[in-house]
Design a protein around this motif. Structure first.
Motif, PDB file in Angstrom:
ATOM      1  N   LEU A  93      41.423  61.758  73.393  1.00 22.52           N
ATOM      2  CA  LEU A  93      42.149  60.863  72.491  1.00 22.52           C
ATOM      3  C   LEU A  93      41.827  61.199  71.031  1.00 22.52           C
ATOM      4  N   ILE A  94      40.555  61.405  70.759  1.00 23.98           N
ATOM      5  CA  ILE A  94      40.148  61.677  69.382  1.00 23.98           C
ATOM      6  C   ILE A  94      40.607  63.056  68.917  1.00 23.98           C
ATOM      7  N   HIS A  95      40.309  64.097  69.724  1.00 26.48           N
ATOM      8  CA  HIS A  95      40.548  65.479  69.285  1.00 26.48           C
ATOM      9  C   HIS A  95      41.963  65.988  69.519  1.00 26.48           C
ATOM     10  N   ASP A  96      42.639  65.447  70.508  1.00 22.75           N
ATOM     11  CA  ASP A  96      43.980  65.943  70.823  1.00 22.75           C
ATOM     12  C   ASP A  96      45.097  65.035  70.310  1.00 22.75           C
ATOM     13  N   VAL A  97      44.758  63.792  69.965  1.00 24.37           N
ATOM     14  CA  VAL A  97      45.802  62.840  69.558  1.00 24.37           C
ATOM     15  C   VAL A  97      45.606  62.369  68.118  1.00 24.37           C
ATOM     16  N   LEU A  98      44.429  61.813  67.818  1.00 30.11           N
ATOM     17  CA  LEU A  98      44.225  61.205  66.503  1.00 30.11           C
ATOM     18  C   LEU A  98      44.002  62.237  65.392  1.00 30.11           C
ATOM     19  N   LEU A  99      43.046  63.140  65.573  1.00 27.06           N
ATOM     20  CA  LEU A  99      42.736  64.103  64.511  1.00 27.06           C
ATOM     21  C   LEU A  99      43.900  65.024  64.145  1.00 27.06           C
ATOM     22  N   PRO A 100      44.737  65.435  65.095  1.00 27.56           N
ATOM     23  CA  PRO A 100      45.871  66.294  64.702  1.00 27.56           C
ATOM     24  C   PRO A 100      46.956  65.599  63.869  1.00 27.56           C
ATOM     25  N   HIS A 101      46.934  64.266  63.797  1.00 28.63           N
ATOM     26  CA  HIS A 101      47.958  63.582  63.000  1.00 28.63           C
ATOM     27  C   HIS A 101      47.825  64.050  61.546  1.00 28.63           C
ATOM     28  N   PRO A 102      48.937  64.401  60.903  1.00 26.76           N
ATOM     29  CA  PRO A 102      48.866  64.977  59.558  1.00 26.76           C
ATOM     30  C   PRO A 102      48.267  64.072  58.487  1.00 26.76           C
ATOM     31  N   SER A 103      48.264  62.769  58.678  1.00 21.88           N
ATOM     32  CA  SER A 103      47.708  61.869  57.663  1.00 21.88           C
ATOM     33  C   SER A 103      46.247  61.538  57.886  1.00 21.88           C
ATOM     34  N   VAL A 104      45.693  61.927  59.028  1.00 25.95           N
ATOM     35  CA  VAL A 104      44.313  61.566  59.356  1.00 25.95           C
ATOM     36  C   VAL A 104      43.336  62.554  58.736  1.00 25.95           C
ATOM     37  N   ALA A 105      42.354  62.028  58.019  1.00 28.82           N
ATOM     38  CA  ALA A 105      41.312  62.857  57.414  1.00 28.82           C
ATOM     39  C   ALA A 105      40.052  62.891  58.269  1.00 28.82           C
ATOM     40  N   ARG A 106      39.689  61.732  58.812  1.00 25.92           N
ATOM     41  CA  ARG A 106      38.395  61.627  59.496  1.00 25.92           C
ATOM     42  C   ARG A 106      38.454  60.545  60.554  1.00 25.92           C
ATOM     43  N   VAL A 107      37.743  60.776  61.643  1.00 20.54           N
ATOM     44  CA  VAL A 107      37.639  59.803  62.724  1.00 20.54           C
ATOM     45  C   VAL A 107      36.169  59.644  63.068  1.00 20.54           C
ATOM     46  N   GLN A 108      35.736  58.411  63.218  1.00 17.38           N
ATOM     47  CA  GLN A 108      34.356  58.136  63.627  1.00 17.38           C
ATOM     48  C   GLN A 108      34.409  57.125  64.758  1.00 17.38           C
ATOM     49  N   SER A 109      33.703  57.406  65.842  1.00 17.99           N
ATOM     50  CA  SER A 109      33.745  56.492  66.978  1.00 17.99           C
ATOM     51  C   SER A 109      32.371  55.904  67.262  1.00 17.99           C
ATOM     52  N   GLN A 110      32.397  54.680  67.762  1.00 19.89           N
ATOM     53  CA  GLN A 110      31.196  54.014  68.244  1.00 19.89           C
ATOM     54  C   GLN A 110      31.489  53.602  69.677  1.00 19.89           C
ATOM     55  N   ILE A 111      30.699  54.095  70.596  1.00 20.51           N
ATOM     56  CA  ILE A 111      30.868  53.770  72.011  1.00 20.51           C
ATOM     57  C   ILE A 111      30.100  52.487  72.301  1.00 20.51           C
ATOM     58  N   VAL A 112      30.753  51.572  72.978  1.00 24.60           N
ATOM     59  CA  VAL A 112      30.131  50.293  73.319  1.00 24.60           C
ATOM     60  C   VAL A 112      29.166  50.517  74.479  1.00 24.60           C
ATOM     61  N   MET A 113      27.923  50.162  74.264  1.00 22.99           N
ATOM     62  CA  MET A 113      26.907  50.286  75.308  1.00 22.99           C
ATOM     63  C   MET A 113      26.977  49.097  76.261  1.00 22.99           C
ATOM     64  N   ASP A 114      27.160  47.900  75.687  1.00 21.28           N
ATOM     65  CA  ASP A 114      27.245  46.681  76.483  1.00 21.28           C
ATOM     66  C   ASP A 114      27.944  45.626  75.638  1.00 21.28           C
ATOM     67  N   GLN A 115      28.773  44.846  76.260  1.00 21.82           N
ATOM     68  CA  GLN A 115      29.425  43.732  75.571  1.00 21.82           C
ATOM     69  C   GLN A 115      28.752  42.466  76.073  1.00 21.82           C
ATOM     70  N   PHE A 116      27.887  41.876  75.242  1.00 19.40           N
ATOM     71  CA  PHE A 116      27.104  40.725  75.693  1.00 19.40           C
ATOM     72  C   PHE A 116      27.799  39.396  75.431  1.00 19.40           C
ATOM     73  N   LYS A 117      28.908  39.417  74.705  1.00 12.59           N
ATOM     74  CA  LYS A 117      29.741  38.223  74.551  1.00 12.59           C
ATOM     75  C   LYS A 117      31.177  38.654  74.806  1.00 12.59           C
ATOM     76  N   ALA A 118      31.782  38.043  75.778  1.00 12.71           N
ATOM     77  CA  ALA A 118      33.161  38.371  76.124  1.00 12.71           C
ATOM     78  C   ALA A 118      34.098  37.930  75.006  1.00 12.71           C
ATOM     79  N   ASP A 119      35.280  38.518  74.965  1.00  9.61           N
ATOM     80  CA  ASP A 119      36.291  38.076  74.000  1.00  9.61           C
ATOM     81  C   ASP A 119      36.490  36.588  74.200  1.00  9.61           C
ATOM     82  N   ALA A 120      36.287  35.853  73.152  1.00 13.58           N
ATOM     83  CA  ALA A 120      36.308  34.401  73.239  1.00 13.58           C
ATOM     84  C   ALA A 120      37.658  33.844  72.803  1.00 13.58           C
ATOM     85  N   PRO A 121      37.961  32.634  73.211  1.00 11.31           N
ATOM     86  CA  PRO A 121      39.159  31.967  72.689  1.00 11.31           C
ATOM     87  C   PRO A 121      39.033  31.740  71.186  1.00 11.31           C
ATOM     88  N   LEU A 122      40.165  31.598  70.511  1.00  2.39           N
ATOM     89  CA  LEU A 122      40.130  31.258  69.087  1.00  2.39           C
ATOM     90  C   LEU A 122      39.593  29.844  68.919  1.00  2.39           C
TER      91      LEU A 122
END
Length: 157
Positions: A126-155
């Motif tokens: 996704l990063i190297h074959d899709v996002l970075l080749p886009h002509p307007s993209v300069a840089r991509v930085q990713s953070q991989i989630v190790m654990d989600q200790f709070k689930a997506d909560a209601p508003l």
């Protein structure tokens, strides 16, 4: 983002909180929770739907059980801020099912993408074959989630 705020009374807020916990509540059950008749509770729900406060109902899936073992946040910095480049990037993001949400930001990154992928190889693609080749993209930085200790909560209501 200049939508008008819908005035909500205490009953509306209680109804919204209940529906965020369980969207399957019937008018009968909502009425019991709110001390209203089922028809009154149903009309309140219909009004909130019609006014766009309730946008939709959806099932929340367990990502791992459907084969998505990697969750990541991807920051994207653009080299070009032209309207055409932004529209083109937005169209690209819309076409990618692994990008489940996207935000424009202030600060160093222009966009923040939340993604779910089958594995690290799929994230790398996704990063190297899709996002970075886009002509307007300069840089991509990713953070991989190790654990989600709070689930997506209601508003908060």
């Amino acid at each position: 983002m200049s939508e008008t705020r819908t005035p909500l009374d205490a009953q509306d807020k209680r109804l919204l909180a209940a529906l965020q916990r369980d969207a399957h509540l019937t008018a009968q059950e909502l009425g019991a929770l709110l001390n209203l008749s089922p028809s009154q509770a149903g009309r309140r729900r219909q009004r909130l739907e019609a006014e766009g406060v309730i946008r939709s109902y959806a099932a929340r899936l367990d990502a791992r059980r459907v084969g998505l073992s990697v969750q990541a946040f991807v920051q994207v910095a653009m080299q070009s801020h032209s309207p055409e480049g932004a529209k083109s990037f937005a169209r690209l993001v819309e076409t990618r099912p692994e990008i489940i949400s996207a935000w424009t930001l202030t600060g160093e990154a222009d966009y923040l993408l939340r993604v779910y992928c089958q594995d690290l190889s799929a994230l790398n693609s996704l990063i190297h074959d899709v996002l970075l080749p886009h002509p307007s993209v300069a840089r991509v930085q990713s953070q991989i989630v190790m654990d989600q200790f709070k689930a997506d909560a209601p508003l908060p209501t």
